[in-house]
Design an enzyme around this catalytic site. Structure first.
Site, PDB file in Angstrom:
ATOM      1  CB  SER A 106      -0.911  -0.002   1.234  1.00 23.07           C
ATOM      2  OG  SER A 106      -0.170  -0.110   2.417  1.00 23.07           O
ATOM      3  CB  CYS A 107       3.559   2.115  -2.316  1.00 23.84           C
ATOM      4  SG  CYS A 107       2.807   2.266  -3.938  1.00 23.84           S
ATOM      5  N   GLY A 108       0.850   4.052  -1.739  1.00 28.46           N
ATOM      6  CA  GLY A 108       0.328   5.401  -1.843  1.00 28.46           C
ATOM      7  C   GLY A 108       0.693   6.096  -3.132  1.00 28.46           C
ATOM      8  CB  CYS A 110       0.829   1.694  -7.001  1.00 28.81           C
ATOM      9  SG  CYS A 110       2.229   1.042  -6.083  1.00 28.81           S
TER      10      CYS A 110
END
Length: 258
Positions: A106-108, A110
């Protein structure tokens, strides 16, 4: 976590020994809000209510003080679908940011379409930490004993809520460092817990994405055991978030005063 798996341990002297080792479970977790497929995370399938509650804050769809929405997980042959329904205003934010994506954490970032979206201004951190250096070292010494999944598998990150005295109050683990922090933020929301002058302690490097999650959760100080990136330090300074990085039992680095 899966059942133990058979391996052959190969020593430097050539000795080979059959061993059994527990492995951390990693599955696709599809997040679906108001019937819209929003993201697919590769995550440890535990504490999914916490994961969703924290992820919604990290994505700026909810704020920390908003009511926590119930999550309905559904197992499929391929993974897990976690469904939740948002209130009207939150649904509007969802539609503003909706994107169909598959990411490894949940890299914010992508699926974000342009640099301006990636570098959106961060709010100022309002909370303050009352923890001194001794409290941080106290928490560092205790963290490994709280990493139960990692102790069994050696493959999980931890995110911990630590009080001002350096006592670890809450821990969440996941194969992904971003997921672990989202789970911690979500667990705090669901328990009605605040930072109360403490800080977040992460068993990972200090990346831009983790700084953003900390700021959006109004975390008063972020402590990580590995090094920061240049962008992480710059964004933390922009938001007034104190950093303690490369935090090891004998020393740590403090970011320049914001």
């Amino acid at each position: 976590m899966s059942d133990a798996t058979s391996f052959v341990r190969i020593a430097a002297d050539g000795e080979r020994v059959a061993i059994e080792r527990a492995l951390a479970e990693e599955v696709p977790v599809a997040l679906e809000f108001n019937g819209i497929g929003y993201a697919v995370l590769m995550a440890t399938p535990a504490d999914l209510d916490d994961l969703v509650a924290g992820f919604l804050v990290s994505e700026r769809i909810q704020q920390v003080g908003d009511p926590v929405v119930p999550v309905a997980p559904h197992r499929t042959a391929a993974g897990i679908v976690a469904r939740a329904n948002l209130l009207a205003e939150q649904a509007r934010r969802l539609l503003d940011r909706v994107r169909h994506r598959a990411s490894d954490s949940s890299c914010g970032l992508c699926g974000i379409e342009n640099i301006e979206q990636a570098m959106r201004p961060l709010p100022q951190v309002a909370a303050q930490s009352d923890a001194d250096d001794a409290a941080i070292f106290r928490a560092l010494a205790a963290l490994s004993g709280q990493q139960l999944l990692n102790a069994r598998t050696g493959a999980a990150h931890a995110a911990a809520l630590v009080d001002a005295a350096g006592i670890i109050r809450l821990v969440r683990e996941d194969v992904g460092r971003h997921n672990a922090f989202d789970k911690l933020i979500g667990a705090m929301r669901r328990a009605g817990a605040g930072w109360d002058g403490g800080f977040a302690l992460l068993s990972s490097r200090c990346s831009y994405e983790l700084v953003e999650k900390a700021v959006l959760a109004d975390c008063p100080m972020l402590v990580t055991i590995s090094a920061p990136t240049q962008l992480a330090v710059a964004r933390a300074a922009e938001a007034g978030l104190p950093l303690r990085v490369l935090a090891r039992p004998d020393a740590m680095l403090a970011s320049p005063a914001p």
